[in-house]
Design a protein around this motif. Structure first.
Motif, PDB file in Angstrom:
ATOM      1  N   ILE A  35       0.770  -1.295  -0.001  1.00 59.22           N
ATOM      2  CA  ILE A  35      -0.004   0.085   0.153  1.00 59.22           C
ATOM      3  C   ILE A  35       0.732   1.207   0.056  1.00 59.22           C
ATOM      4  N   ALA A  36       1.893   1.401   1.194  1.00 60.72           N
ATOM      5  CA  ALA A  36       2.576   2.416   0.840  1.00 60.72           C
ATOM      6  C   ALA A  36       3.579   2.537  -0.432  1.00 60.72           C
ATOM      7  N   VAL A  37       3.967   1.814  -1.019  1.00 59.79           N
ATOM      8  CA  VAL A  37       4.834   1.813  -2.099  1.00 59.79           C
ATOM      9  C   VAL A  37       4.069   2.234  -3.188  1.00 59.79           C
ATOM     10  N   VAL A  38       2.867   1.818  -3.456  1.00 59.83           N
ATOM     11  CA  VAL A  38       1.720   1.891  -4.443  1.00 59.83           C
ATOM     12  C   VAL A  38       1.360   3.527  -4.220  1.00 59.83           C
ATOM     13  N   CYS A  39       1.256   4.263  -3.283  1.00 59.01           N
ATOM     14  CA  CYS A  39       0.868   5.274  -2.801  1.00 59.01           C
ATOM     15  C   CYS A  39       2.050   6.392  -3.106  1.00 59.01           C
ATOM     16  N   ALA A  40       3.161   5.907  -2.898  1.00 61.02           N
ATOM     17  CA  ALA A  40       4.342   6.845  -2.822  1.00 61.02           C
ATOM     18  C   ALA A  40       5.086   7.179  -4.298  1.00 61.02           C
ATOM     19  N   TYR A  41       4.893   6.086  -5.167  1.00 60.84           N
ATOM     20  CA  TYR A  41       5.409   6.095  -6.518  1.00 60.84           C
ATOM     21  C   TYR A  41       4.551   6.310  -7.419  1.00 60.84           C
ATOM     22  N   SER A  42       4.617   7.624  -8.174  1.00 58.41           N
ATOM     23  CA  SER A  42       3.712   7.828  -9.167  1.00 58.41           C
ATOM     24  C   SER A  42       3.654   6.798 -10.373  1.00 58.41           C
ATOM     25  N   SER A  43       4.741   6.142 -10.471  1.00 54.24           N
ATOM     26  CA  SER A  43       4.696   5.025 -11.694  1.00 54.24           C
ATOM     27  C   SER A  43       3.749   3.898 -11.553  1.00 54.24           C
ATOM     28  N   LEU A  44       3.308   4.083 -10.303  1.00 59.53           N
ATOM     29  CA  LEU A  44       2.448   2.758  -9.884  1.00 59.53           C
ATOM     30  C   LEU A  44       1.213   3.218  -9.829  1.00 59.53           C
ATOM     31  N   HIS A  45       0.984   4.526 -10.063  1.00 58.16           N
ATOM     32  CA  HIS A  45      -0.392   5.210 -10.005  1.00 58.16           C
ATOM     33  C   HIS A  45      -1.307   4.663 -11.406  1.00 58.16           C
ATOM     34  N   THR A  46      -1.484   3.463 -11.354  1.00 56.48           N
ATOM     35  CA  THR A  46      -2.174   2.627 -12.482  1.00 56.48           C
ATOM     36  C   THR A  46      -3.428   1.988 -12.090  1.00 56.48           C
ATOM     37  N   PRO A  47      -4.172   1.661 -12.931  1.00 55.10           N
ATOM     38  CA  PRO A  47      -5.435   0.651 -12.318  1.00 55.10           C
ATOM     39  C   PRO A  47      -4.962  -0.668 -11.675  1.00 55.10           C
ATOM     40  N   TYR A  89      -2.417  -1.465  -9.974  1.00 51.85           N
ATOM     41  CA  TYR A  89      -1.550  -1.354  -8.717  1.00 51.85           C
ATOM     42  C   TYR A  89      -2.664  -0.660  -7.781  1.00 51.85           C
ATOM     43  N   PHE A  90      -3.614  -0.063  -8.253  1.00 52.28           N
ATOM     44  CA  PHE A  90      -4.746   0.566  -7.490  1.00 52.28           C
ATOM     45  C   PHE A  90      -5.593  -0.552  -6.732  1.00 52.28           C
ATOM     46  N   PHE A  91      -5.906  -1.523  -8.055  1.00 52.11           N
ATOM     47  CA  PHE A  91      -6.473  -2.767  -7.244  1.00 52.11           C
ATOM     48  C   PHE A  91      -5.833  -3.689  -6.131  1.00 52.11           C
ATOM     49  N   LEU A  92      -4.359  -3.646  -6.722  1.00 49.71           N
ATOM     50  CA  LEU A  92      -3.576  -4.526  -5.914  1.00 49.71           C
ATOM     51  C   LEU A  92      -3.336  -3.767  -4.453  1.00 49.71           C
ATOM     52  N   SER A  93      -3.430  -2.491  -4.238  1.00 50.80           N
ATOM     53  CA  SER A  93      -3.266  -1.979  -2.991  1.00 50.80           C
ATOM     54  C   SER A  93      -4.566  -2.048  -2.126  1.00 50.80           C
ATOM     55  N   ASN A  94      -5.855  -1.970  -2.970  1.00 48.55           N
ATOM     56  CA  ASN A  94      -6.928  -2.089  -2.335  1.00 48.55           C
ATOM     57  C   ASN A  94      -7.146  -3.727  -1.797  1.00 48.55           C
ATOM     58  N   LEU A  95      -6.412  -4.524  -2.723  1.00 44.64           N
ATOM     59  CA  LEU A  95      -6.596  -6.095  -2.221  1.00 44.64           C
ATOM     60  C   LEU A  95      -5.789  -6.096  -1.047  1.00 44.64           C
ATOM     61  N   SER A  96      -4.615  -5.497  -0.830  1.00 44.40           N
ATOM     62  CA  SER A  96      -4.028  -5.567   0.480  1.00 44.40           C
ATOM     63  C   SER A  96      -4.633  -5.021   1.247  1.00 44.40           C
ATOM     64  N   TYR A 102       3.032 -10.966  -5.540  1.00 44.34           N
ATOM     65  CA  TYR A 102       2.982  -9.785  -6.203  1.00 44.34           C
ATOM     66  C   TYR A 102       4.322  -9.270  -6.472  1.00 44.34           C
ATOM     67  N   THR A 103       4.974  -9.241  -5.319  1.00 45.79           N
ATOM     68  CA  THR A 103       6.356  -8.622  -5.087  1.00 45.79           C
ATOM     69  C   THR A 103       7.708  -9.165  -5.981  1.00 45.79           C
ATOM     70  N   LEU A 104       7.516 -10.582  -5.654  1.00 45.11           N
ATOM     71  CA  LEU A 104       8.724 -11.654  -6.267  1.00 45.11           C
ATOM     72  C   LEU A 104       8.366 -11.593  -7.696  1.00 45.11           C
ATOM     73  N   ARG A 105       7.281 -11.430  -8.264  1.00 40.48           N
ATOM     74  CA  ARG A 105       6.848 -11.710  -9.786  1.00 40.48           C
ATOM     75  C   ARG A 105       6.525 -10.460 -10.253  1.00 40.48           C
ATOM     76  N   ASN A 106       6.644  -9.318  -9.740  1.00 44.43           N
ATOM     77  CA  ASN A 106       6.286  -8.251 -10.239  1.00 44.43           C
ATOM     78  C   ASN A 106       7.487  -7.276 -10.401  1.00 44.43           C
ATOM     79  N   LYS A 107       8.135  -6.863 -11.602  1.00 46.15           N
ATOM     80  CA  LYS A 107       9.302  -6.114 -11.632  1.00 46.15           C
ATOM     81  C   LYS A 107       9.127  -4.644 -11.195  1.00 46.15           C
ATOM     82  N   ASP A 108       8.006  -3.995 -11.488  1.00 42.84           N
ATOM     83  CA  ASP A 108       7.637  -2.653 -11.126  1.00 42.84           C
ATOM     84  C   ASP A 108       7.638  -2.365  -9.441  1.00 42.84           C
ATOM     85  N   VAL A 109       7.203  -3.571  -8.748  1.00 39.58           N
ATOM     86  CA  VAL A 109       6.846  -3.169  -7.200  1.00 39.58           C
ATOM     87  C   VAL A 109       8.420  -3.464  -6.909  1.00 39.58           C
TER      88      VAL A 109
END
Length: 322
Positions: free
Chosen positions: A51-63, A65-72, A296-303
């Motif tokens: 949640i913190a990483v998705v909120c902090a980085y504008s590159s992750l402000h996509t649908p 990662y928005f859904f991923l942060s809500n899932l968390s 999601y972190t181990l298999r996701n390059k952006d995260v």
């Protein structure tokens, strides 16, 4: 002459529930407490980090990662509904919980769990649009639609779980104090304790389970059929690999979530035991919320890159202070 059930129902005092002790050995109780507490802390830290990483980085402000942060966020609420009470009862203190408290825990547990299932279907739709209609992705997946989907997942879950919880808690129970062979107030173990006829309640539970589990799972399957067809049409192997990698993490979570929940809520009662239900509940209460951030972190390059940047920034700030 009164029947035994009538005598039980006439006992004074409000209905209370007591969770069955996991083990009578004090040493094992200490080990279990430390183990489950460690898992709970890891769940909180892992999902909070996403949640913190998705909120902090504008590159992750996509649908996605928005859904991923809500899932968390749902995973944190989901486990917090059950784990603290479980930890407080693990030493066999036999602290009773009222019928209202049991109903409240059941409602929150089922609501967050149901919203989790609906949100996984939403993520599948997001992947379908991204891979099958990439040119129209930003036009379709607007901020308003993403917000509506998240709110709709939670609202739809409440619509199904609130009547079910009210129906289960309205049942008569044999005696003042009931012992649940479980660590939480879930619908199946509470239904087993009821004195009256539960056929209607079981039918409602199956119908709700079909809407919350089966229908979203079918929608996910349909989405991935179209995704697979589109991926196979990609000529370059690198392109196919990139498209598949964005979906593999989600598919892993889906199989874990729906597999365990279906075994608990969709199997006939005659083919299930209380011990099996409790073991499966441990999986979707602890294992799945813990694996979600890891998958999601181990298999996701952006995260992974965002997490590395976050850690390196902290190290740099510490060095500058020194």
């Amino acid at each position: 002459m009164s029947s035994p059930n009538t005598l039980h129902l006439n006992q004074s005092g409000p209905t209370e529930f007591v969770f069955q002790v996991l083990t009578a050995s004090h040493k094992i109780q200490v080990l279990l407490f430390c183990f489950f507490l460690l898992l709970y802390i890891m769940i909180l830290c892992g999902n909070s980090a996403i949640i913190a990483v998705v909120c902090a980085y504008s590159s992750l402000h996509t649908p996605m990662y928005f859904f991923l942060s809500n899932l968390s966020s749902l995973e944190i609420c989901y486990t917090t509904t059950t784990v603290p009470l479980m930890l407080s009862n693990i030493f066999g203190a036999q602290k009773p919980i009222s019928l209202a408290g049991c109903g409240a825990q059941m409602l929150f547990f089922l609501t967050f769990g149901g919203a989790d299932c609906f949100l996984l279907a939403v993520i599948a739709y997001d992947r379908y649009v991204a891979i099958c209609h990439p040119l129209h992705y930003t036009l379709i997946m607007t901020k308003e639609l993403c917000m509506q989907m998240v709110v709709g997942s939670l609202g739809l879950s409440i619509v199904f779980t609130l009547p079910l919880t009210a129906l289960v808690c309205s049942l008569p129970f044999c005696g003042h104090r009931q012992e649940i062979n479980h660590f939480l107030c879930d619908a199946p173990p509470v239904l087993r304790l009821a004195c009256g006829d539960t056929h209607i309640h079981q039918a409602v539970l199956y119908v709700v389970s079909i809407f919350v589990l089966t229908i979203p799972f079918l929608l996910i399957c349909i989405s991935y059929i179209f995704i697979a067809i589109t991926i196979l049409r990609i000529h370059s192997a690198e392109g196919r690999q990139r498209a598949f990698s964005t979906c593999s993490s989600h598919l892993t979570v889906v199989l874990l979530q729906y597999g365990c929940c279906s075994l608990v809520y969709l199997r006939p009662r005659s083919s299930t035991s209380e011990d099996e239900d409790r073991q499966l509940a441990l999986v979707y209460t602890f294992v799945i919320p813990l694996l979600n951030p890891l998958i999601y972190t181990l298999r996701n390059k952006d995260v992974k890159e965002a997490l590395k940047k976050s850690v390196s920034r902290k190290d740099t700030s510490k060095t500058m202070k020194v």
